[in-house]
Design an enzyme around this catalytic site. Structure first.
Site, PDB file in Angstrom:
ATOM      1  N   ASP A  41       1.383  -8.875  13.966  1.00 14.81           N
ATOM      2  CA  ASP A  41       1.061  -7.907  12.922  1.00 14.81           C
ATOM      3  C   ASP A  41      -0.190  -7.131  13.327  1.00 14.81           C
ATOM      4  O   ASP A  41      -1.272  -7.692  13.453  1.00 14.81           O
ATOM      5  CB  ASP A  41       0.821  -8.667  11.609  1.00 14.81           C
ATOM      6  CG  ASP A  41       0.748  -7.767  10.388  1.00 14.81           C
ATOM      7  OD1 ASP A  41       0.480  -6.561  10.550  1.00 14.81           O
ATOM      8  OD2 ASP A  41       0.950  -8.282   9.274  1.00 14.81           O
ATOM      9  N   TYR A  58       0.833  -1.201   0.000  1.00 14.21           N
ATOM     10  CA  TYR A  58       0.000   0.000   0.000  1.00 14.21           C
ATOM     11  C   TYR A  58       0.872   1.257   0.000  1.00 14.21           C
ATOM     12  O   TYR A  58       1.718   1.445   0.875  1.00 14.21           O
ATOM     13  CB  TYR A  58      -0.889  -0.020   1.234  1.00 14.21           C
ATOM     14  CG  TYR A  58      -2.069   0.909   1.189  1.00 14.21           C
ATOM     15  CD1 TYR A  58      -3.158   0.638   0.383  1.00 14.21           C
ATOM     16  CD2 TYR A  58      -2.117   2.037   2.001  1.00 14.21           C
ATOM     17  CE1 TYR A  58      -4.271   1.472   0.365  1.00 14.21           C
ATOM     18  CE2 TYR A  58      -3.218   2.875   2.002  1.00 14.21           C
ATOM     19  CZ  TYR A  58      -4.298   2.595   1.175  1.00 14.21           C
ATOM     20  OH  TYR A  58      -5.389   3.415   1.170  1.00 14.21           O
ATOM     21  N   HIS A 102       4.311  -6.298  11.113  1.00 11.83           N
ATOM     22  CA  HIS A 102       3.945  -6.285   9.699  1.00 11.83           C
ATOM     23  C   HIS A 102       5.158  -6.424   8.778  1.00 11.83           C
ATOM     24  O   HIS A 102       4.984  -6.704   7.593  1.00 11.83           O
ATOM     25  CB  HIS A 102       3.169  -5.014   9.369  1.00 11.83           C
ATOM     26  CG  HIS A 102       2.469  -5.066   8.049  1.00 11.83           C
ATOM     27  ND1 HIS A 102       1.603  -6.088   7.703  1.00 11.83           N
ATOM     28  CD2 HIS A 102       2.523  -4.242   6.967  1.00 11.83           C
ATOM     29  CE1 HIS A 102       1.147  -5.886   6.468  1.00 11.83           C
ATOM     30  NE2 HIS A 102       1.690  -4.776   6.006  1.00 11.83           N
ATOM     31  N   SER A 137       1.783  -7.595   1.858  1.00 11.89           N
ATOM     32  CA  SER A 137       0.708  -6.748   2.362  1.00 11.89           C
ATOM     33  C   SER A 137      -0.353  -6.534   1.280  1.00 11.89           C
ATOM     34  O   SER A 137      -0.984  -7.496   0.844  1.00 11.89           O
ATOM     35  CB  SER A 137       1.283  -5.428   2.891  1.00 11.89           C
ATOM     36  OG  SER A 137       0.302  -4.692   3.583  1.00 11.89           O
ATOM     37  N   GLN A 138      -0.574  -5.289   0.813  1.00 10.58           N
ATOM     38  CA  GLN A 138      -1.502  -5.106  -0.304  1.00 10.58           C
ATOM     39  C   GLN A 138      -1.105  -5.995  -1.476  1.00 10.58           C
ATOM     40  O   GLN A 138      -1.960  -6.599  -2.142  1.00 10.58           O
ATOM     41  CB  GLN A 138      -1.523  -3.651  -0.748  1.00 10.58           C
ATOM     42  CG  GLN A 138      -2.370  -3.409  -1.999  1.00 10.58           C
ATOM     43  CD  GLN A 138      -2.291  -1.969  -2.478  1.00 10.58           C
ATOM     44  OE1 GLN A 138      -3.223  -1.206  -2.288  1.00 10.58           O
ATOM     45  NE2 GLN A 138      -1.179  -1.601  -3.097  1.00 10.58           N
TER      46      GLN A 138
END
Length: 328
Positions: free
Chosen positions: A274, A93, A303, A188-189
């Site tokens: 996370d 992101y 994360h 992540s994203q």
């Protein structure tokens, strides 16, 4: 960061039911058919000078959603004499594709590496080069999770997931890439996009989502106190009467639901501390993933997940996968 979600033992058994829109599969079939039909141009690969002698780099433009141009980089080991296995990577992101000489891991390992830029993003790191021509309505919360959220047709991630599929299409069509040896990955994203592509594109060789975002979105929006999931909570704090319609839209884009359509071998990574992509949301995707799968759990990481340690795992896994002996 202390443990704030379910325990590891509970996460391994956690598989809540996710709402499945009645037209879910038809929606995505139509979306991808439209994206492919609107592509009036072929992908363009223009070699650029980087000063590197062992890696060739190409500036990439792929016709994505609605034929709109999506940028990227294709990096390939210099002197490769036969079609290569390819790793297609999606970004986290806010990240953009960066500079031509960056991100050399996969090309250095002997693979083609197609890195997709993320439309409209690139503000937090590296810099992007792909605009998002469809802006959505006013009253959105800054960020992308509520852009176009009034309808699945206008939602931002419809465009982004279609872009990602079109980049896999472009890799498969490249004459120096083996179309049967395509692996998708992201953090992540990028991990959420990876799972979406895994559910939408048959015949992938492998799937590597790291600490994936966009999984079990309703839970993420309700238990996470940090962005980006907080964008949904902030939107619903403003629009108090839209909770049902917002989660109805989001159900089309839940990577954990798309993962139930995936069949390629997968190597996940999940971090138990996370607080951005809570482990229970990631395990929702892992536990429901329909193909052969394995997971690396980083019990005391946030994360950042496994970072370089996970890359080491991935290098071994991809090598065995392409050799026909994938660890499942």
């Amino acid at each position: 960061m202390p443990l704030t979600d379910l325990s590891l033992a509970d996460c391994r058994d956690y598989l809540p039911p996710l709402p499945v829109p009645a037209d879910f599969d038809a929606f995505w079939l139509r979306t991808l058919e439209e994206a492919r039909s609107r592509a009036t141009q072929k992908p363009v690969f223009t070699e650029v000078e980087t000063g590197l002698t062992q890696v060739r780099t190409y500036d990439v433009t792929v016709p994505g959603f609605a034929g709109q141009p999506v940028r990227g980089w294709l990096r390939m080991p210099a002197g490769a004499a036969e079609p290569l296995g390819c790793v297609v990577e999606f970004l986290g992101y806010g990240r953009g594709r960066g500079l031509a000489h960056e991100n050399l891991l996969w090309a250095s390992a002997g693979y083609a590496h197609l890195l997709m830029d993320t439309r409209g993003q690139g503000w937090s790191a590296a810099g992007g080069a792909t605009p998002d021509p469809d802006g959505g309505a006013s009253g959105v919360v800054p960020g992308f999770l509520t852009r176009g959220i009034e309808s699945p047709e206008t939602y931002y991630y419809r465009r982004l997931f279609a872009d990602a599929v079109r980049c896999v299409d472009a890799a498969r069509e490249h004459p120096e890439i083996d179309p049967d040896r395509i692996v998708v990955t992201g953090v992540s994203q990028g991990g959420g996009i990876t799972l979406a592509v895994a559910g939408l594109v048959p015949g992938l060789a492998g799937v590597m989502p790291d600490v994936p975002f966009l999984c079990n979105i309703p839970r993420g929006a309700r238990i996470t106190g940090r962005p980006p999931y907080t964008e949904i909570a902030e939107y619903l704090k403003l629009h108090r009467d839209r909770t049902d319609s917002v989660f109805a839209t989001l159900s089309y884009f839940d990577a954990a639901l798309l993962a139930t359509r995936a069949t390629a071998p997968a190597l996940f990574s999940i971090a138990m501390m996370d607080d951005i992509c809570p482990p229970s949301t990631c395990f929702t995707a892992y536990n429901g993933y329909a193909g052969p799968k394995d997971v690396r759990v980083y019990e005391f990481n946030g994360h950042e997940g496994g970072a370089e340690h996970q890359q080491r795992e991935q290098l071994v896994w991809v090598a065995s996968l392409f050799a026909g002996t994938a660890a499942a």
